[in-house]
Design a protein around this motif. Structure first.
Motif, PDB file in Angstrom:
ATOM      1  N   ARG A  92       6.992  16.886   3.479  1.00  0.00           N
ATOM      2  CA  ARG A  92       7.375  16.791   2.072  1.00  0.00           C
ATOM      3  C   ARG A  92       7.786  15.362   1.708  1.00  0.00           C
ATOM      4  O   ARG A  92       8.151  14.558   2.565  1.00  0.00           O
ATOM      5  N   GLN A  93       7.719  15.054   0.423  1.00  0.00           N
ATOM      6  CA  GLN A  93       8.266  13.836  -0.174  1.00  0.00           C
ATOM      7  C   GLN A  93       7.676  12.564   0.431  1.00  0.00           C
ATOM      8  O   GLN A  93       8.375  11.578   0.627  1.00  0.00           O
ATOM      9  N   GLN A  94       6.369  12.598   0.709  1.00  0.00           N
ATOM     10  CA  GLN A  94       5.661  11.394   1.130  1.00  0.00           C
ATOM     11  C   GLN A  94       4.665  11.027   0.017  1.00  0.00           C
ATOM     12  O   GLN A  94       4.497  11.761  -0.956  1.00  0.00           O
ATOM     13  N   ARG A  95       4.037   9.868   0.151  1.00  0.00           N
ATOM     14  CA  ARG A  95       3.056   9.425  -0.852  1.00  0.00           C
ATOM     15  C   ARG A  95       1.853   8.795  -0.153  1.00  0.00           C
ATOM     16  O   ARG A  95       1.850   8.592   1.061  1.00  0.00           O
ATOM     17  N   PHE A  96       0.831   8.459  -0.955  1.00  0.00           N
ATOM     18  CA  PHE A  96      -0.294   7.699  -0.427  1.00  0.00           C
ATOM     19  C   PHE A  96      -0.907   6.881  -1.555  1.00  0.00           C
ATOM     20  O   PHE A  96      -0.612   7.096  -2.742  1.00  0.00           O
ATOM     21  N   ILE A  97      -1.730   5.902  -1.169  1.00  0.00           N
ATOM     22  CA  ILE A  97      -2.414   5.047  -2.124  1.00  0.00           C
ATOM     23  C   ILE A  97      -3.861   4.852  -1.669  1.00  0.00           C
ATOM     24  O   ILE A  97      -4.218   5.141  -0.522  1.00  0.00           O
ATOM     25  N   HIS A  98      -4.687   4.351  -2.587  1.00  0.00           N
ATOM     26  CA  HIS A  98      -5.988   3.815  -2.209  1.00  0.00           C
ATOM     27  C   HIS A  98      -5.720   2.360  -1.842  1.00  0.00           C
ATOM     28  O   HIS A  98      -5.489   1.534  -2.723  1.00  0.00           O
ATOM     29  N   PRO A  99      -5.709   2.018  -0.547  1.00  0.00           N
ATOM     30  CA  PRO A  99      -5.196   0.701  -0.156  1.00  0.00           C
ATOM     31  C   PRO A  99      -5.947  -0.476  -0.759  1.00  0.00           C
ATOM     32  O   PRO A  99      -5.318  -1.441  -1.214  1.00  0.00           O
ATOM     33  N   GLY A 100      -7.280  -0.421  -0.773  1.00  0.00           N
ATOM     34  CA  GLY A 100      -8.037  -1.526  -1.355  1.00  0.00           C
ATOM     35  C   GLY A 100      -7.755  -1.696  -2.830  1.00  0.00           C
ATOM     36  O   GLY A 100      -7.514  -2.819  -3.314  1.00  0.00           O
ATOM     37  N   ASP A 101      -7.764  -0.590  -3.564  1.00  0.00           N
ATOM     38  CA  ASP A 101      -7.506  -0.642  -5.001  1.00  0.00           C
ATOM     39  C   ASP A 101      -6.071  -1.070  -5.281  1.00  0.00           C
ATOM     40  O   ASP A 101      -5.813  -1.824  -6.228  1.00  0.00           O
ATOM     41  N   TYR A 102      -5.141  -0.601  -4.444  1.00  0.00           N
ATOM     42  CA  TYR A 102      -3.743  -0.940  -4.699  1.00  0.00           C
ATOM     43  C   TYR A 102      -3.484  -2.431  -4.489  1.00  0.00           C
ATOM     44  O   TYR A 102      -2.828  -3.079  -5.320  1.00  0.00           O
ATOM     45  N   VAL A 103      -3.988  -2.974  -3.411  1.00  0.00           N
ATOM     46  CA  VAL A 103      -3.752  -4.396  -3.151  1.00  0.00           C
ATOM     47  C   VAL A 103      -4.461  -5.249  -4.193  1.00  0.00           C
ATOM     48  O   VAL A 103      -3.943  -6.292  -4.623  1.00  0.00           O
ATOM     49  N   ALA A 104      -5.635  -4.802  -4.662  1.00  0.00           N
ATOM     50  CA  ALA A 104      -6.317  -5.519  -5.746  1.00  0.00           C
ATOM     51  C   ALA A 104      -5.475  -5.497  -7.022  1.00  0.00           C
ATOM     52  O   ALA A 104      -5.377  -6.506  -7.737  1.00  0.00           O
ATOM     53  N   ALA A 105      -4.853  -4.355  -7.318  1.00  0.00           N
ATOM     54  CA  ALA A 105      -3.994  -4.260  -8.502  1.00  0.00           C
ATOM     55  C   ALA A 105      -2.743  -5.107  -8.343  1.00  0.00           C
ATOM     56  O   ALA A 105      -2.263  -5.715  -9.312  1.00  0.00           O
ATOM     57  N   LEU A 106      -2.209  -5.171  -7.140  1.00  0.00           N
ATOM     58  CA  LEU A 106      -1.059  -6.032  -6.875  1.00  0.00           C
ATOM     59  C   LEU A 106      -1.435  -7.491  -7.079  1.00  0.00           C
ATOM     60  O   LEU A 106      -0.675  -8.267  -7.682  1.00  0.00           O
TER      61      LEU A 106
END
Length: 419
Positions: A200-214
Motif C-alpha cells: 500500500r501507499q507506494q507510487r510509480f512514474i514513467h521514468p523517461g517521461d518524468y525526467v524529460a518533464a523535470l
C-alpha cells in the motif's frame, strides 16, 4: 562570482542530467541559484530512462543483503542468475565485490537500513514539491502494487524482510493474499501464482517521461542544459571551479555537483571520494498485455519488476556487475523473458520491444554518496543503486540545502562521500 566558499554560490554547474542531477539543479533554483547542467548525451540518457520507475520507499533497502551470499559463486557465474558476475581479473571490480560481500550480512544490512529510513520518509514530500513547482508529468498511485510468488514458502522471504524493515523503524502497509485473491485483484497473473502481498501507499512514474518533464521545468525556470558536453576535467582554483569538456570548451562556476552515475569516480576521486561506484547493470524491455495492470507487479523470487507505461508493459530485472560500457548481453534479456512468461497471462514475451541495458551506480556498502567533498566548492550526488528514481528528488533537495546553507542535513550524514 563568490570568492569565499562560505558565501552561498550564485551559479552552480551540475554534471549529469539524470534524475539525481536534474532534481539537484531544480531545488537549487528554488533557492535562487543560476544553474547549468552538463551531460555527455542529454536528459535521461542513462539509467534514468529504462528502469522500472518505482517510487517505493516502503521497500527501498540496501542492495547488499544476506540473501545475496546464498546464491553462491557457481550460481553468480551463470548468465541466467538474477545476480550475474562474469569471471573477471579486474582488480577494481574484485575489490568492489569483496566489499559487497563484507556488507552482505544481517548486521550490516540493519545498520544501512536505519540510514535509509529518514530519506524514505521524505520521498513523496520532494516529489509533491516538484509537482507543485511545475513538473508536468505526474506520479501515479500504486495501491494495487502486487508482489507475487508461486508458493507461500517463497513469500515468507519478503514477509521476513518487511518485518526487518519495520523493526528498523519504517512503516509499510500491506495485505496478505492467496493466489486466488491475487488473480482476482490482478487478472494478468497466471495460475502459477499461489501467494502474494499487496503493498500500500507506494507510487510509480514513467521514468523517461518524468525526467524529460523535470528537464523541461528546469529550463522553463531559466536553467541551461548543455547536451553532448562530456566534462572530462574539474578543477578547484581556490576561488572558483573550472570545468573543461572533451571538445576543449571551458567555463568557470561558483560550485559544481558531480552526478555522473556510474562514472562518478572519474571526476570525484581527486576530491577525496574513494568509495568505488560500480555499474550494477539492469535490463528491460516492453511488451503488449491483453489486460494492462493499473500498477506495478513484482516477482521477487525471480527478481523481475514490471510496470505499466502507457500502452506498454515494461519488464525489467537482473543485476550484473561488469563494465558500464560492455555490450548488451542478450542472454540476460532471454533469461528475464523465460522466468516471467509462466507467471503472466495475456502476454507474449517473445514479442519484445525497447530492449535496453543500463548501469545503476552501486556502492559496496549499499549507501549513496551525497554531500560535500574535500573541496568546499565540489559536491557529489550518486551511488543510489536501484533507488535513483525513488531517492533522486529528496537527495537533490537535501543536497541543495547543504550547498546553500553550508550545514549538512542530518538525513545525509550516513551518505558522506568521504566516509
Amino acid at each position: 562570482m563568490s570568492n569565499n566558499a562560505t558565501v552561498p554560490p550564485r551559479h552552480v554547474s551540475v554534471v549529469g542530467a539524470g534524475m539525481v542531477g536534474l532534481a539537484t539543479g531544480w531545488f537549487l533554483q528554488e533557492r535562487g541559484v543560476d544553474v547549468t547542467v552538463y551531460d555527455r548525451v542529454g536528459p535521461a540518457a542513462g539509467s534514468s530512462w529504462g528502469n522500472a520507475g518505482w517510487l517505493t520507499p516502503g521497500i527501498t533497502t540496501p542492495l547488499p543483503e544476506p540473501a545475496v551470499l546464498k546464491y553462491g559463486i557457481k550460481a553468480m557465474l551463470s548468465p541466467d542468475s538474477p545476480l550475474y558476475v562474469p569471471f573477471t581479473t579486474n582488480r577494481r571490480l574484485l575489490q568492489f565485490l569483496a566489499g559487497f560481500a563484507k556488507h552482505s550480512t544481517a548486521k550490516q544490512w540493519h545498520r544501512a537500513m536505519k540510514s535509509y529510513i529518514p530519506l524514505n520518509r521524505r520521498v513523496f514530500e520532494a516529489f509533491d514539491e516538484l509537482t507543485a513547482g511545475g513538473v508536468a508529468e505526474p506520479t501515479r498511485s500504486a495501491e494495487q502494487f502486487i508482489a507475487a510468488y508461486r508458493t507461500e514458502a517463497r513469500r515468507q522471504t519478503l514477509l521476513t524482510e518487511i518485518a526487518d524493515i519495520k523493526k528498523a523503524g519504517q512503516e509499510i502497509e500491506y495485505d496478505v493474499l492467496s493466489g486466488e485473491e491475487a488473480r482476482a485483484a490482478e487478472p494478468s497473473l497466471s495460475g502459477e501464482i499461489g501467494a502474494a502481498l499487496r503493498l500500500r501507499q507506494q507510487r510509480f512514474i514513467h521514468p523517461g517521461d518524468y525526467v524529460a518533464a523535470l528537464a523541461a521545468s528546469f529550463t522553463e525556470r531559466g536553467g541551461k542544459i548543455e547536451s553532448a558536453s562530456n566534462v572530462d576535467k574539474v578543477t578547484d582554483t581556490g576561488s572558483e571551479v573550472r570545468i573543461e569538456t572533451a571538445t576543449g570548451g571551458a567555463t568557470s562556476t561558483d560550485a559544481v555537483v558531480l552526478a555522473t552515475g556510474t562514472w562518478l569516480n572519474k571526476l570525484a576521486n581527486q576530491f577525496g571520494v574513494k568509495k568505488i561506484v560500480q555499474a550494477g547493470r539492469g535490463y528491460s524491455f516492453s511488451i503488449e498485455m491483453a489486460h494492462m495492470p493499473p500498477a506495478p507487479i513484482y516477482f521477487p523470487a525471480e527478481r523481475v519488476a514490471c510496470t505499466p507505461l502507457g500502452d506498454r508493459f515494461r519488464v525489467s530485472g537482473m543485476m550484473e556487475f561488469r563494465p558500464a560500457d560492455a555490450p548488451m548481453d542478450h542472454r540476460r534479456i532471454k533469461a528475464i523473458a523465460a522466468v516471467t512468461q509462466p507467471l503472466l497471462t495475456g502476454a507474449d514475451l517473445s514479442q519484445r520491444q525497447d530492449e535496453w541495458v543500463g548501469s545503476r551506480p552501486c556502492t559496496a556498502d549499499g549507501l549513496p554518496l551525497v554531500g560535500a567533498t574535500n573541496s568546499p566548492r565540489v559536491f557529489v550526488a550518486g551511488g543510489h543503486g536501484m533507488w535513483g528514481m525513488t531517492l533522486g528528488a529528496i537527495s537533490g533537495k537535501l543536497l541543495a540545502q547543504r550547498i546553500m546553507t553550508n550545514q549538512p542535513p542530518a538525513e545525509l550524514a550516513p551518505f558522506n562521500p568521504l566516509r
